[in-house]
Scaffold this motif. Structure first.
Motif, PDB file in Angstrom:
ATOM      1  N   UNK A   5     -13.493  16.373  11.036  1.00 27.97           N
ATOM      2  CA  UNK A   5     -11.236  16.901  11.673  1.00 27.97           C
ATOM      3  C   UNK A   5      -9.703  15.661  11.090  1.00 27.97           C
ATOM      4  N   UNK A   6     -10.772  14.369  10.606  1.00 26.47           N
ATOM      5  CA  UNK A   6      -9.514  13.395  10.319  1.00 26.47           C
ATOM      6  C   UNK A   6      -9.183  13.586   8.757  1.00 26.47           C
ATOM      7  N   UNK A   7      -8.718  14.467   8.994  1.00 26.89           N
ATOM      8  CA  UNK A   7      -8.038  13.926   7.500  1.00 26.89           C
ATOM      9  C   UNK A   7      -6.958  12.921   7.106  1.00 26.89           C
ATOM     10  N   UNK A   8      -6.588  12.325   7.670  1.00 28.80           N
ATOM     11  CA  UNK A   8      -5.372  11.311   7.462  1.00 28.80           C
ATOM     12  C   UNK A   8      -6.039  10.248   6.817  1.00 28.80           C
ATOM     13  N   UNK A   9      -7.532  10.053   7.687  1.00 28.79           N
ATOM     14  CA  UNK A   9      -7.985   8.929   6.662  1.00 28.79           C
ATOM     15  C   UNK A   9      -8.374   8.567   5.439  1.00 28.79           C
ATOM     16  N   UNK A  10      -8.585   9.808   4.790  1.00 26.30           N
ATOM     17  CA  UNK A  10      -8.780  10.667   3.874  1.00 26.30           C
ATOM     18  C   UNK A  10      -7.461   9.981   2.788  1.00 26.30           C
ATOM     19  N   UNK A  12      -5.310   8.200   3.235  1.00 32.59           N
ATOM     20  CA  UNK A  12      -4.867   6.957   4.094  1.00 32.59           C
ATOM     21  C   UNK A  12      -5.768   6.652   2.233  1.00 32.59           C
ATOM     22  N   UNK A  13      -7.278   6.447   2.113  1.00 33.18           N
ATOM     23  CA  UNK A  13      -8.165   6.644   1.115  1.00 33.18           C
ATOM     24  C   UNK A  13      -7.482   7.208  -0.469  1.00 33.18           C
ATOM     25  N   UNK A  14      -6.849   7.769  -0.509  1.00 34.41           N
ATOM     26  CA  UNK A  14      -6.572   8.631  -1.756  1.00 34.41           C
ATOM     27  C   UNK A  14      -5.353   7.547  -2.130  1.00 34.41           C
ATOM     28  N   UNK A  15      -4.228   7.240  -0.693  1.00 32.31           N
ATOM     29  CA  UNK A  15      -3.045   6.700  -1.516  1.00 32.31           C
ATOM     30  C   UNK A  15      -2.974   5.488  -1.859  1.00 32.31           C
ATOM     31  N   UNK A  16      -4.404   4.921  -1.154  1.00 32.38           N
ATOM     32  CA  UNK A  16      -4.571   3.119  -1.780  1.00 32.38           C
ATOM     33  C   UNK A  16      -5.100   2.939  -2.817  1.00 32.38           C
ATOM     34  N   UNK A  17      -5.583   3.690  -3.670  1.00 28.37           N
ATOM     35  CA  UNK A  17      -6.285   4.693  -4.531  1.00 28.37           C
ATOM     36  C   UNK A  17      -5.070   4.455  -6.446  1.00 28.37           C
ATOM     37  N   UNK A  18      -4.301   5.016  -5.265  1.00 26.86           N
ATOM     38  CA  UNK A  18      -3.212   5.418  -6.206  1.00 26.86           C
ATOM     39  C   UNK A  18      -2.363   4.764  -6.696  1.00 26.86           C
ATOM     40  N   UNK A  19      -2.225   4.172  -5.060  1.00 25.87           N
ATOM     41  CA  UNK A  19      -0.971   2.793  -5.657  1.00 25.87           C
ATOM     42  C   UNK A  19      -1.341   1.266  -5.835  1.00 25.87           C
ATOM     43  N   UNK A  35      -0.940   0.550  10.067  1.00 26.78           N
ATOM     44  CA  UNK A  35      -1.321   2.588  10.199  1.00 26.78           C
ATOM     45  C   UNK A  35      -2.328   2.266   9.625  1.00 26.78           C
ATOM     46  N   UNK A  36      -1.933   1.919   7.991  1.00 21.82           N
ATOM     47  CA  UNK A  36      -2.426   1.789   7.017  1.00 21.82           C
ATOM     48  C   UNK A  36      -3.715   1.450   7.065  1.00 21.82           C
TER      49      UNK A  36
END
Length: 300
Positions: A5-10, A12-19, A35-36
């Motif tokens: 249910x913790x989609x926010x973690x995923x 964050x994972x994707x955002x770190x990969x992209x940036x 928080x990140x």
């Protein structure tokens, strides 16, 4: 394993990969850098992998992270497109059968214009009209068996039934061409002396009119009662009867048969025509579109 249910973690994972940077990822997501960082720490613990290794100014994904990211994109795309954004409605492609509750007056006056607009905007759609009492209508609206109700239905007062005023109806009199009482306005004496045709079509409109007459002390000589409007033009055209009916209906008949409208001697109270729908479908795209179509056709 990452909690389902913790989609926010995923995210964050994707955002770190992209940036390639925790601070930039936090800015992209609109969260704080701590928080990140905390989210990344939880992911590393859950997956048992560092996920990102610093390489110069960037953070490079590990093979484990790349595998998760590939599936994460698919999952988040489905969630964002099909769940969070909700279903989309395309009137040009829909083959839905819209079900509308109308009174007989509504079918005579309003249905042709509504159907014409529906065919233009949604050529593959179908339309079906029904007639039900207030109790049955409330249930049908709740169950989605009826998309909307259009007309004068004061008994539709369930708190979960929403309503929108479209316009005010007014009543007028109709008689044949050449009638002895023909003119611009009936006198009170002629109005009371005339033989009246009364249409009791099962709606509350006639009850409203009867109550209004009772409050003014006016009594009509009703010699013929009918449950339908279909026979009204020929009955009026071939007799000296007078009928009180909605002006929209009277005007329609006056253009097609040898009858004319005439103002009653009293200012009869207007009544509001509304559309009704259930709260369950307040945000449903198809229902929203249909209600807007009705509003565009009929609202003042």
């Amino acid at each position: 394993m990452v909690p389902r249910t913790d989609l926010n973690l995923l995210r964050v994972l994707l955002a770190i990969y992209e940036t390639g940077n925790v601070t930039a990822a936090a800015k992209q997501l609109g969260i704080s850098q701590p928080a990140a960082s905390a989210a990344l720490a939880r992911l590393r613990h859950s997956l048992g992998d560092p996920l990102f290794i610093r390489s110069g100014a960037r953070m490079e994904a590990t093979p484990r992270a790349l595998g998760v990211i590939e599936r994460t994109r698919e999952v988040l795309e489905i969630i964002d497109r099909d769940i969070l954004r909700g279903p989309q409605f395309d009137p040009a492609q829909t083959e839905h059968e819209f079900v509308l509750c109308l009174s007989e007056v509504g079918e005579i006056v309003f249905l042709p214009a509504l159907f014409e607009q529906l065919r233009r905007a949604a050529p593959k759609a179908r339309l079906r009209t029904i007639s039900l009492d207030a109790d049955a209508l409330t249930e049908h609206l709740h169950d989605g068996k009826v998309d909307a109700v259009l007309g004068y239905f004061p008994d539709l007062n369930d708190p979960h039934i929403y309503q929108q005023r479209l316009f005010s109806h007014e009543l007028t009199c109709m008689l044949r061409e050449g009638h002895p009482f023909a003119g611009e306005r009936l006198s009170m004496a002629d109005f009371c002396a005339a033989d009246h045709l009364q249409v009791r079509d099962g709606t509350r409109r006639q009850e409203m009119f009867d109550a209004y007459l009772a409050s003014t002390g006016v009594r009509l000589n009703v010699v013929l009662k009918t449950a339908h409007y279909m026979s009204v033009p020929s009955l009026i055209e071939q007799s000296d009867l007078v009928v009180v009916l909605p002006r929209t209906v009277a005007d329609l008949y006056a253009h097609s048969v040898n009858v004319q409208t005439i103002e009653p001697p009293i200012d009869i109270a207007r009544y509001d025509l509304k559309q009704y729908w259930h709260a369950r479908f307040q945000q449903a795209p198809r229902n929203v579109w249909f209600r807007r179509l009705i509003t565009d056709v009929f609202a003042e």
